[in-house]
Design an enzyme around this catalytic site. Structure first.
Site, PDB file in Angstrom:
ATOM      1  N   GLU A  86      -2.149  11.584   4.921  1.00 45.36           N
ATOM      2  CA  GLU A  86      -0.727  11.083   4.994  1.00 45.36           C
ATOM      3  C   GLU A  86      -0.188  11.082   6.518  1.00 45.36           C
ATOM      4  O   GLU A  86       0.723  11.754   6.703  1.00 45.36           O
ATOM      5  CB  GLU A  86       0.371  11.841   4.143  1.00 45.36           C
ATOM      6  CG  GLU A  86       0.062  11.670   2.601  1.00 45.36           C
ATOM      7  CD  GLU A  86       0.573  10.198   2.165  1.00 45.36           C
ATOM      8  OE1 GLU A  86       1.028   9.295   2.839  1.00 45.36           O
ATOM      9  OE2 GLU A  86       0.774  10.140   0.951  1.00 45.36           O
ATOM     10  N   GLU A 124      -6.292  10.580  -4.747  1.00 51.07           N
ATOM     11  CA  GLU A 124      -5.395  11.403  -5.541  1.00 51.07           C
ATOM     12  C   GLU A 124      -4.778  10.477  -6.673  1.00 51.07           C
ATOM     13  O   GLU A 124      -4.844   9.130  -6.294  1.00 51.07           O
ATOM     14  CB  GLU A 124      -4.170  11.495  -4.719  1.00 51.07           C
ATOM     15  CG  GLU A 124      -4.219  12.743  -3.885  1.00 51.07           C
ATOM     16  CD  GLU A 124      -3.044  13.079  -2.718  1.00 51.07           C
ATOM     17  OE1 GLU A 124      -1.872  12.716  -3.339  1.00 51.07           O
ATOM     18  OE2 GLU A 124      -3.302  13.481  -1.561  1.00 51.07           O
TER      19      GLU A 124
END
Ligand code: IPT
Length: 997
Positions: free
Chosen positions: A437, A513
């Site tokens: 991220e 994820e």
């Protein structure tokens, strides 16, 4: 105890102080450090500096008011007598949290920085810990060479002094830092002083979704580096599946010999040798002991030969496609935070392996290096992720994102180098991940480029740049099923920059994820797995996340609970988003892990009662089924009637085989009254390092088909009026037609129940109104329904009760009719519930069923149906039909944030009994979902922690025709259409009795 001084105390910030602490906020990764390297086992001298250190904490950098001085060693000026003692390694906020919490408390934020986003500045209120200890170099400490002072991890920024001389400073919390201490050590007693700051410019690069915690949290040691030794080694150990040869080449900073006695290899460093080997895989973690030596040092390595590649857009190891059945693992211990013992690390891998997990993404930083030793040894594919996340810049549209700012490039590269250099000798590591991220940026590209130059033998992973120009695998997170299907078929949208399209289309696809394991759920795992298995482009996925990161606490009366964001009085926090693991904070498996184990089982067992065959499909990537033992078992209504071994010829990886039923089973196919089920299981045949022989790997189950017979209701009795109500056989009702007792057991009659305590997946939504918010919304208000009696009718066949169910202010609701009858032959009371929605519904129902209250004493639960654990429409793969016993306490799942839980699926009958033989049995016609709890859904809904729940003197039983699925909307897709519970006219039937089921 040191008092943590109030951070808002005004402090004088003088120019020289600013200078002294410049390193805290400068963009550099550190000064005075040694070059990063691997640190394998060696016979060079080493001294652990773990243990008790003197410690004190100041509220901020400039807090000089209480004699907080330069820690340079000066025996005249420093008296640490008044300091505390603190264990190294540990995190200072994790101490005595139920007591005085002398060093502050944990704070949890997911994406937001817990300080003003003003890079690289951090608050003046910067908790700063001074550490100091003395040590004596052993008398035989070598005089030659150098001695390095090594820190495996310090959060987040620190400066180091040895005997008063400043060696340097460092950042990069979850990465090693070494300083050359040679010139400053003395033969006698030495002092090492470390000043650690909670916040630094490095904090901007460490915005992972976890607790903010500080300190020297990984081991510290002194390492001798002998003259002419092996400061760094890089073992390249490839495997050629075509020839079966392993090729070993060890690069080293010193010229030496490499020997692998078991393989007869004896070569010089820099030379290569190719010999036949058994390859390393996560399924066969074959390691060979190697020694690299010079005249002055012997380094031990454990070599695993394996080759990772991408061929035709498919991820391969040793020439074969691999499917990653993974988890994202934060390092977490509920008592010590990110300081983990070696036992805990081993335990994690054992639990993973026992649940068929074969891959770990070290989200979102390089783990304690001992964890990777264990992955090599026990067998895990690892994505090793760099300690880099700048997620908080998302809130400002990524303005100022360090990943895209050249001034931060050295800091980013430094982190990557330190991880790759440290971990490059681990066969388990198959991909280097640049971080998490960080959106997009040139610095990421530079990290990828450096990594590829340094290590051509592994793939580069990064999720945040969807165009994927500089990575070897196309990675995304939380992708919904239908999009995954398109990605798997390489039918995705083109890249934004068309120049990247061809490259990205050539890449395998990974969900780094998915399946957010927060609270009850995640739903939809089976559907994901089917897609992974269908599309060869799919390399699999990593569930978010491994462990609930709750902090263990105790109530004053000693009951254990687990804290999440906000429980420490943080003003800025993200609540229970931190408890989203497949194992609970104490590492006990959640139902989500049991489900995942079944969904990813590497052997699929199919049972065909028509053909009387069992099929065994081996989904392992490498190994055959010779390590497995198969058994069969037959149960009638959940009672075992026969079992035996099942001979299954060895099935090669990727193949399937079919065997006829054994003779004995063959003879058992005709079925009598009840339901007859055949279960076939696969067990480990012998002990493994991570489980004992007899550990179950996979199972399959099938019923012997028989016509489903509706319940036989014989001649029924008519209701008789009694004082204040009616009697119907053994049942009594009040004037409102509510059941008040049955066969002498006091009840609070079943009535329609549509509510469930919202699960996290109902409650948490991203950028939209959550399902639970819709449920609570004024026009629906399903959380506060009222029941209005329309009519009670005592007829020949029984009692009919008509009601309307709706909430104050709401225009939608349900007509609910209850038809009661009593069959004296079987002494069963039958209830048919007919519901029809009224008004304009555009939301699913939380549940559809009835709820009743029964005496608390009926604590012993037995049921025949799905079990043993909870299961919902989209989380039911692991529910096996059988007969189960549990106490009411065991029927509850202790989610850190209370929510709907514990429902057993496809229950044919359930029985509640007390110690005196009083019992109540519920039948479905044919099945129902069943929960029993000593509190109501409303209590669950109101509680913040399980310890808030107070047992009542009743048990609340839900008998449901259906429940809305779980989905994964707390981060990801919601409930799949087929598992949504839509309001529509429905009739379901239940029976009540006191007989055995
Ligand atoms: C994703 C993060 O990568 C992970 O660290 C964690 O926060 C997870 O979400 C949710 O628990 S990012 C999310 C905005 C998709």
């Amino acid at each position: 105890m040191a008092e943590l001084r109030h951070p808002s105390r005004p402090v004088r910030i003088e120019a020289d102080i600013r200078n002294e602490y410049r390193y805290v906020e400068d963009l550099g990764p550190g000064t005075g450090r040694s070059v990063p390297r691997a640190a394998p086992r060696t016979d060079a001298a080493a001294l652990s500096l773990d243990g008790d250190w003197r410690f004190r904490l100041a509220a901020g950098l400039h807090d000089t008011t209480d004699g907080f001085e330069d820690p340079a060693f000066d025996p005249d000026h420093h008296d640490t007598g008044a300091w505390d003692t603190l264990a190294v390694p540990s995190m200072w906020q994790m101490h005595d949290l139920d007591g005085e919490a002398p060093y502050g408390k944990p704070q949890y934020t997911n994406i937001h920085y817990p300080f003003p986003v003003d890079p690289p500045r951090v608050p003046d209120a910067n908790p700063t810990g001074e550490y100091r200890r003395t040590f004596t170099l052993p008398a035989d400490w070598p005089a030659d060479g150098r001695t390095l002072l090594r820190f495996e991890g310090v959060d987040s920024c620190f400066a180091v002094w040895v005997n008063g001389v400043r060696l340097g400073d460092g950042k990069g919390s979850r990465l090693p830092t070494e300083f050359d201490a040679t010139a400053h050590l003395t033969p006698g007693e030495n002092t090492v002083a470390v000043r650690v700051h909670q916040w630094s410019s490095g904090s901007y690069l460490e915005d992972q979704d976890t607790w903010w915690l500080s300190g020297i949290f990984r081991p510290v040691s002194l390492l001798h580096r002998p003259e002419g030794g092996l400061d760094d080694v890089f073992a390249h150990a490839d495997y050629d599946h075509a020839t079966g040869l392993g090729t070993l080449l060890v690069e080293a900073t010193g010229a030496g010999r490499v020997s692998v006695p078991e393989l007869g290899i004896d070569i010089a460093t820099g030379e290569s040798a190719s010999v036949p080997v058994e390859p390393w895989t996560a399924e066969t973690p074959r390691l060979y002991d190697a020694v690299v030596s010079t005249a002055t040092e012997r380094v031990s390595l454990r070599i695993g030969f394996r080759t990772v590649s991408v061929e035709d857009g498919v991820l391969k190891a040793n020439g074969r496609p691999i499917l990653l059945r993974g988890v994202n693992r934060h390092e977490w211990d509920p008592d010590t935070g990110r300081t983990l013992s070696a036992e805990t690390m081993r335990r994690d891998i054992e639990i993973m392996k026992r649940h068929n997990v074969n891959a770990v993404r070290t989200s979102h930083y390089a783990p304690d290096r001992r964890f990777l030793d264990l992955c090599d040894e026990l067998g895990m594919w690892v994505i090793d992720e760099c300690d880099l996340e700048t997620h908080g810049f998302y809130h400002s549209g990524w303005q100022g994102n360090p990943a895209a700012d050249p001034r931060w490039q050295e800091a980013c590269l430094d982190r990557m180098r330190r991880m790759v250099e440290r971990d490059k000798n681990h066969p388990s590591v198959i991909m280097w991940s640049l971080g998490n991220e960080c959106n997009e940026g040139e610095n990421l590209k530079a990290m990828a480029a450096w990594t590829k130059r340094r290590d051509a033998g592994r793939l580069v992973h990064y999720e945040g740049d969807y165009d994927s120009p500089y990575v070897d695998i196309y990675s995304r997170m939380y992708t919904p099923h239908e999009e995954l299907d398109r990605l798997g078929s390489r039918e995705e949208e083109p890249t934004r920059d068309s120049a990247n399209d061809e490259h990205r289309r050539s890449l395998p696809f990974l969900l780094c994820e998915y399946a957010h394991a927060m609270g009850n759920g995640p739903g939809g795992l089976s559907e994901y797995q089917r897609l992974f298995e269908r599309h060869e482009r799919c390399a699999g996925g990593f569930v978010w996340e491994w462990i609930d990161q709750g902090v263990r606490r105790r109530t004053e009366d000693g009951r254990e609970w687990f804290a999440y964001g906000g429980d420490f009085g943080e003003t800025l926090h993200d609540a229970n988003f931190i408890t989203d693991g497949l194992v609970f904070s104490d590492r006990s498996p959640s139902p989500g892990l049991i489900e995942y184990k079944k969904v990813i089982e590497p052997v699929r067992i199919g049972i065909d009662p028509q053909e009387r065959t069992v099929s065994v499909a081996n989904g392992h990537d490498f190994i055959d089924t010779a390590h497995l033992r198969f058994t069969w078992q037959v149960e009638d209504d959940g009672v075992p009637v026969a079992d035996g071994e099942l001979e299954v010829p060895t099935v090669a990886a990727g193949s399937a085989s079919q065997v006829p039923w054994p003779e004995e089973l063959h003879e058992l196919t005709s079925t009598g009254e009840g339901e007859r089920w055949v279960t076939v299981r696969a067990f480990l045949d012998e002990d493994r390092a991570w489980a004992e022989a007899g550990h179950e790997i996979a199972w399959g189950q099938a019923p012997i088909p028989r016509p489903e017979t509706p319940p036989q209701i014989g001649a029924v009795v008519s209701p008789a009026p009694i004082a204040g109500g009616y009697r119907l056989g053994g049942a009594e009702f009040d004037a409102f037609g509510r059941l008040t007792s049955f066969e002498g057991i006091e009840l609070e009659g079943p009535q329609l129940d549509l509510w469930r305590a919202p699960v996290d997946n109902d409650r948490v939504a991203w950028g939209t109104l959550s399902t639970a918010a819709h449920w609570r919304e004024r026009n629906a208000a399903l959380d506060r329904l009222e029941h209005k009696l329309i009519d009670v009718e005592a007829g020949d066949g029984g009692l009919t009760v008509a009601t309307r169910v709706g909430a104050a202010g709401a225009a939608i609701g349900m007509n609910a009719r209850y038809d009661w009858s009593y069959d004296p032959q079987t002494a069963k009371l039958w209830l048919t519930v007919s519901v029809a929605p009224y008004g304009k519904w555009d939301i699913p129902l939380p549940r559809l069923g009835v709820r009743l209250a029964v005496p608390r004493d009926l604590d012993a639960v037995t049921w025949f149906g799905g079990g043993p654990g909870e299961a919902y429409a989209d989380t039911r793969a692991a529910a096996r039909v059988g007969r189960y016993d549990a106490t009411v306490a065991e029927m509850q799942t202790p989610y850190a944030f209370p929510q709907e839980n514990g429902s057993r699926i496809d229950v044919r009958w359930a029985r509640l009994a007390d110690r005196n033989g009083t019992a109540l049995t519920f039948w479905g016609a044919p099945r129902f979902a069943f929960t029993v709890r000593p509190w109501t859904s409303e209590d669950l809904d109101a509680a913040m922690h399980p310890t808030d729940l107070v047992e009542s003197d009743r048990l609340y039983v839900n008998l449901d025709a259906g429940l809305h699925g779980m989905g994964s909307a707390s981060c990801g897709p919601g409930v799949l259409p087929e598992y949504r519970l839509l309001p529509e006219p429905t009739t379901f039937m239940l029976g009540f009795g006191t007989e055995q089921g």
